[in-house]
Design an enzyme around this catalytic site. Structure first.
Site, PDB file in Angstrom:
ATOM      1  N   ASN A   1      -8.038  -3.228   7.040  1.00 49.82           N
ATOM      2  CA  ASN A   1      -7.159  -4.082   5.989  1.00 49.82           C
ATOM      3  C   ASN A   1      -7.111  -5.386   7.283  1.00 49.82           C
ATOM      4  O   ASN A   1      -7.153  -5.635   8.364  1.00 49.82           O
ATOM      5  CB  ASN A   1      -5.801  -3.439   6.145  1.00 49.82           C
TER       6      ASN A   1
ATOM      7  N   GLU B   1      -5.177  -8.429   6.641  1.00 50.22           N
ATOM      8  CA  GLU B   1      -3.456  -9.321   5.299  1.00 50.22           C
ATOM      9  C   GLU B   1      -3.652 -10.622   5.699  1.00 50.22           C
ATOM     10  O   GLU B   1      -4.155 -11.441   6.593  1.00 50.22           O
ATOM     11  CB  GLU B   1      -2.270  -9.130   6.938  1.00 50.22           C
ATOM     12  N   ASN B   2      -2.628 -11.664   4.981  1.00 53.55           N
ATOM     13  CA  ASN B   2      -2.243 -12.855   4.641  1.00 53.55           C
ATOM     14  C   ASN B   2      -0.589 -13.365   4.920  1.00 53.55           C
ATOM     15  O   ASN B   2      -0.090 -12.584   4.354  1.00 53.55           O
ATOM     16  CB  ASN B   2      -2.829 -13.351   3.484  1.00 53.55           C
TER      17      ASN B   2
ATOM     18  N   CYS C   1      -6.187  -4.045   1.575  1.00 52.20           N
ATOM     19  CA  CYS C   1      -6.015  -2.939   2.294  1.00 52.20           C
ATOM     20  C   CYS C   1      -8.011  -2.256   2.732  1.00 52.20           C
ATOM     21  O   CYS C   1      -9.077  -3.182   2.324  1.00 52.20           O
ATOM     22  CB  CYS C   1      -5.805  -1.700   1.532  1.00 52.20           C
TER      23      CYS C   1
ATOM     24  N   GLU D   1      -9.992  -0.186   2.083  1.00 51.39           N
ATOM     25  CA  GLU D   1     -10.214   0.864   0.962  1.00 51.39           C
ATOM     26  C   GLU D   1     -11.208  -0.198   0.427  1.00 51.39           C
ATOM     27  O   GLU D   1     -12.015  -0.082   0.094  1.00 51.39           O
ATOM     28  CB  GLU D   1      -9.638   2.154   0.425  1.00 51.39           C
TER      29      GLU D   1
HETATM   30  N1  THU Z   1      -2.551  -0.802   3.672  1.00 53.06           N
HETATM   31  C1  THU Z   1      -3.874  -0.239   4.058  1.00 53.06           C
HETATM   32  O1  THU Z   1      -5.060  -0.777   4.378  1.00 53.06           O
HETATM   33  N2  THU Z   1      -4.766   1.171   3.044  1.00 53.06           N
HETATM   34  C2  THU Z   1      -3.853   2.186   3.237  1.00 53.06           C
HETATM   35  O2  THU Z   1      -3.973   2.794   2.870  1.00 53.06           O
HETATM   36  C3  THU Z   1      -2.005   2.086   2.798  1.00 53.06           C
HETATM   37  C4  THU Z   1      -1.509  -0.088   3.695  1.00 53.06           C
HETATM   38  C5  THU Z   1      -2.530  -1.472   4.780  1.00 53.06           C
HETATM   39  C6  THU Z   1      -1.818  -2.587   3.935  1.00 53.06           C
HETATM   40  C7  THU Z   1      -1.412  -3.277   5.290  1.00 53.06           C
HETATM   41  O3  THU Z   1      -1.763  -4.366   5.888  1.00 53.06           O
HETATM   42  C8  THU Z   1      -0.617  -2.552   5.898  1.00 53.06           C
HETATM   43  O4  THU Z   1      -1.573  -1.305   5.749  1.00 53.06           O
HETATM   44  C9  THU Z   1       1.297  -1.759   5.818  1.00 53.06           C
HETATM   45  O5  THU Z   1       0.878  -1.505   4.923  1.00 53.06           O
END
Ligand code: THU
Length: 131
Positions: free
Chosen positions: A42, A44-45, A53, A55
């Site tokens: 993941n 983030e920004n 995410c 995935e």
């Molecule tokens: N997140 C994912 O990367 N995959 C998931 O299946 C659930 C959530 C990330 C998004 C965000 O950066 C952090 O987890 C918290 O929600």
């Protein structure tokens, strides 16, 4: 490739997570029909909505390298419990691996497996593909 191996690769991929806002690290690993593996984390920004995410990072990396058919995706996180893909990711997974499987594991090393199509039985699925 064994499910446990994919879990290990996804677990390692989470270490590259850029998640200063949530502090929640996620790693994913996709196995393509050709037998190749692509990882993602993941990212983030500060605008929150621009975050992506793990995935989708893995899927987009693979698609941008010319692979569009996937067998399995493994997901691991820094949380204790199983980490299941969000709704947006499930729709994206359905696009490229409707017959594929999700593999997740928890802190105790227990592995769960699901069919992608069972995660979102009423996904948006109109016949829009033109090519
Ligand atoms: N997140 C994912 O990367 N995959 C998931 O299946 C659930 C959530 C990330 C998004 C965000 O950066 C952090 O987890 C918290 O929600």
């Amino acid at each position: 490739m064994e499910d446990s191996e994919l879990i290990k690769i996804a677990d390692k991929a989470k270490e590259n997570s850029y998640s200063p806002y949530s502090g929640f690290k996620v790693g994913a690993c996709v196995l393509t029909e050709k037998g190749n593996v692509f990882t993602g984390c993941n990212v983030e920004n500060i605008s929150f909505g621009a975050s992506i995410c793990a995935e989708r990072t893995a899927i987009l990396k693979a698609v941008s390298e010319g692979e569009k058919n996937f067998k399995k995706i493994a997901v691991m996180s820094s949380g204790k419990n199983f980490t299941y893909p969000c709704g947006i990711c499930i729709q994206v997974l359905f696009e490229f691996m409707p017959e594929g499987e999700l593999i997740v594991s928890n802190n105790d090393g227990k592995i769960e497996k699901y069919k992608i199509k069972d995660l979102m039985p009423y996904q948006f699925n109109e016949k829009l593909k033109k090519y």
